[in-house]
Structure formats: C-alpha cells, structure tokens
Design an enzyme around this catalytic site. Sequence first.
Site, PDB file in Angstrom:
ATOM      1  N   ASP A  14       0.795  -1.177   0.016  1.00  0.00           N
ATOM      2  CA  ASP A  14       0.066   0.011  -0.022  1.00  0.00           C
ATOM      3  C   ASP A  14       0.785   1.152  -0.059  1.00  0.00           C
ATOM      4  O   ASP A  14       0.647   2.163   0.882  1.00  0.00           O
ATOM      5  CB  ASP A  14      -0.985   0.238   1.237  1.00  0.00           C
ATOM      6  CG  ASP A  14      -1.912  -1.311   1.441  1.00  0.00           C
ATOM      7  OD1 ASP A  14      -2.087  -1.983   0.280  1.00  0.00           O
ATOM      8  OD2 ASP A  14      -1.927  -1.554   2.681  1.00  0.00           O
ATOM      9  N   GLU A 195     -11.080   0.696  -4.199  1.00  0.00           N
ATOM     10  CA  GLU A 195     -10.656   1.324  -2.944  1.00  0.00           C
ATOM     11  C   GLU A 195      -9.261   2.166  -3.339  1.00  0.00           C
ATOM     12  O   GLU A 195      -8.893   2.486  -4.297  1.00  0.00           O
ATOM     13  CB  GLU A 195      -9.988  -0.040  -2.020  1.00  0.00           C
ATOM     14  CG  GLU A 195      -9.177  -0.801  -2.942  1.00  0.00           C
ATOM     15  CD  GLU A 195      -8.823  -2.292  -2.057  1.00  0.00           C
ATOM     16  OE1 GLU A 195      -9.282  -2.387  -0.892  1.00  0.00           O
ATOM     17  OE2 GLU A 195      -8.365  -2.973  -2.803  1.00  0.00           O
TER      18      GLU A 195
END
Length: 543
Positions: A14, A195
């Site tokens: 991430d 997302e």
Amino acid sequence: MRIRNPILRGFNPDPSIVRVGGDYYIATSTFEWFPGVQIHHSRDLKNWRLAARPLNRPSQLDLRGDPDSCGVWAPCLTHADGLFHLVYTDVKRYGRTTVGGASGASLRDFHNYLVTAETIEGDWSDPVHLNSSGFDPSLFHDADGRKYLLNQLWDHRPGRNRFAGIVAQEYSPAERRLVGERRVIFEGTALGLTEAPHLYRRDGWYWLVTAEGGTGWGHAVTIARSRDLWGPYEVHPEGPMLTARDRPDAPLQRAGHADLVETPDGRTWAVYLCGRPLPNRGRCTLGRETAIQELVRGEDGWPRTRDGQGAPELEVEGPDLPETPFQADPARRDFHGPALPPEFQWLRTPYPDEIFSLTERPGFLRLFGRESLGSLFTQALVARRWQAHCFSAATRMAFEPQHFQQAAGLVCYYNAAKFHYLMVTHDADLGRCLQVMSALPDSPQSDAFTRPVAIPEGPIELRVEVDYERLRFGWRAGEGAWTWLPEVFDASILSDEATAPGQPNFTGAFVGVCCQDTSGAGLPADFAWFDYAERDYRADPTA
C-alpha cells in the site's frame, strides 16, 4: 541508472509517496506490527532506507486485540503548509455475521486518523479521529489551500456492494475535523472492489487513482479524471492503467494500489504494490512489496506505462538523478544499543517494556515469557521481514525452562494460524529439549509437533534455512557442526495465499525470536545476536 523491482522488498504494501525538495518518502502499511507505518527515504528513487515508524507510543496507537491482518492499513503521506500529514486506518474488527446459515451483515470497524510532524523523524502528533466510514483514507491539498479527505466507503448491509464507492469530505485544519457534506465522487468500474483513492490536480484536471479487483491476482490500478473535484469522473479509455491480471507469466503479480510522484523534470512515477510468487507454489511468502515505474502522457493526456501495455516491469530505467546508495545492513545484529536494530518489530502492544528489555541484561535482548504464540494481546515476539526467497537466519539463546509451559526459540511467523517454531522447552522424561511446533492453515491437521530431542544445558544456537518452499531447522550447543532436524517444512504456508476461507491475509513472513510462559512466571530468554543472510541459490543446509 537501472532500477530493479521491487524497491521495497518484503512485506511493504500500500505505498504512498511524496517528494519534498530532493527527498522522496514512501509510507507503507504495517497491520498488527508495532510501531505503526514504515516510512522509507530515497534521493534517487532506487536506493531506499528505513527512516521512521511514526506511530510509536500508546497515545497514537494500541493494537492489542486487533485481529491478524487488521491494525494499520494503507497510510497516505503528504506534505503541505510546512508539515508532513499522515492519514491511516486502524482496523479493529474484520468479521461477518450469519443468520440461519445465510450470509448477513459484514460488520467491520475502520477508524481513520491524521497525525502531523515537521520532519519525517518526528515527533509526530497525537492522532485526530477523522471518521470510521471505510478504509484507505487519503488527504488531498487543493491549490486554493482547502483540504479533502477521501476514503473507500464500506456498506455492511446484506445484499449490498460492500465497496460502495469513493467518498470525499472537506477537512478543516483549524477545527481539526471534517466539515460539510460527505459525497460519493466515484462508484468504480466493473472490476469492482474499488479502494485506495489518491487525488491529484494537474493541467486543469482532477486525477483520481484507485485500486480495483481486490488485492490478489486480479488487482489493478484504475485512473479517472474530472474538471470538478466532486465529479463526474471519466475512466481511462483503455481500462486499467497498470495490472498483472491475465498475465500469469509476469514476474511481478498482484500489481495495484498505486500513488504518483513527479521528479523535478516533470516526469511522473507510479509506486504500487506487487507480489513475487514462489516458482513452484505460486504463493507470495514475501507478502506484498513495493515497485516503481514511469508513466508517460499520450497525446490525449491520459497517462500510460512506457510500454503502453500497463504491465508491471521487473527492471526499469530510472530518473535522471545522481545515484545515492545507503550503507547495507550488517548480516549480524547484536543487542548492545539502547534500541532494537531498525528492521525489527513486535506485535500489537505499545508497551514494549512488558515483553522485552535491552538493559536488564546488557548486551542481550531479553524476552520475557508472556502469552502463547499467536496471542492478540501480549506476546513476546521480536522479528524482521523475509526479503528474499532464499536466506539463512540464526541466533544464540540462553534459556533454561523448568516445565512444558515455558518455551523460547527461533520462529518463522506469518500469523497465529501460520508459523514454524523451533522451540526449546522442557519434557518430564527428556529434560530440556528441542522440537518444532507448526501451525498449518490449509491442512486437515491444523497444528503439528515434531518428536522432542534432548539437548544439553547452556547456551544454544538455532538456525533456519529457507530455500524457496523448503524450510529446515538446525541447532548446535557449541562451535561445532550443526545438527539438522530431519523434517523439511513447507515455507509456502507463510503466505497470503495459504489460508482458511474468510480469513484476512495481508502481511508477509517474518523471522525472529519469541518466548512464552503460560504458567505466568515470566521466565525470560536471552538472545546474544541475530544473523540474517540472503542467498540467490538453493542452499545446502548441511554446510
């Protein structure tokens, strides 16, 4: 200058990147590992060093009780108004309810926070709670000075799209809270599972980058643009900007969750997560790592990868910057300093004095026997990431257990359901002994123990050799030859892909040391040093 991907090897998912002057910083997720968030620093986009873990005290973060693969998700690092801004999610629950055997609500608790600091090294502020409506928060600083929080919106209701879109809401620094209306600005594409939003303003457009397709083999980077922050957003006409989906031969898989940065010459670079599967098993024991490659603008203004195919690349041509390498970490780490070596972390608790000490026996890492291996609260486990498919690790330990509830040793650990643990314990017939306990997530037998082996009193050295999917343990009591256990263990279970259905698996394999004493006596184990050496070949463990 050529850059070999991944640039952040081992569990570093991430990524969020920011440039401040000539310095680049990437923040990555740490989940249940403490301190929270890893921030790496570079001056050339090729060479990186760990610079900070900003969430490092109880007033900022307490992960006790957070389930495996929950905790700190998807930090976003930005810089504005002379401050670094870091937003992140602390996930407290990852669960689903059932009614009469049917799937019901998917109840999860996502708390989003903001901390700030003048420098990367900190001190970072105590957190401001922003919302709890979903995960992957991102802070956008618009040209007029206003700030907006974006995040994925979670819809827990039965029969709904759980990934209900990307929402935006203004943030007031003066009031330290969100203000105004929360609005869905992007509902995603047919890939679904939308997302990881990041918003940018370039050339009169708002550019929205999201991840779609889930963080597994179908992961992808989607980009959309609008003249207005609130939308509507048009999606890239060629589909995903970057993905390894439908590319089974790509050496980097699971590519997605990207963030963009510009070098001073105006070139654009994307950092994104990826995975390197084991050649024989297709599992990613190294977790989700961070890679980089350049994007170029077409005549239509849309960004694309250099090859125009949207494929992740194992090696790329770097930026026109002077190469600035950092000193390599030594293979052996001792414990003579006041703090742990920087690559080591522990699990969940913000009170490390309860589980280890570097001063109680100077020159040693002392672990206090605490809760059982895999506890969600107070377990004494200190470890570092696997960063290569082939490596050896070893330690020297002093530990004299008196009964079977006391154990300590060398562990290869993913989570409470996935580990191989070479432990010294006590057997009523053998006395001090050595055996391996394994947690096996995808086997009819959920855990297994090898036959205990009697060992002499005094300090003992423990060693593990990892050779792709093969894992072997050895030991010795002095400076002589290693004694190798006959069993060959499956290293591939220490991966996201080896799991029971419905269980979140978002981290990666660690190797380290741990100590348990479920009698409550707190018997300590002392570790003199820890070795970690990577290999590029299949090793002979008897050497």
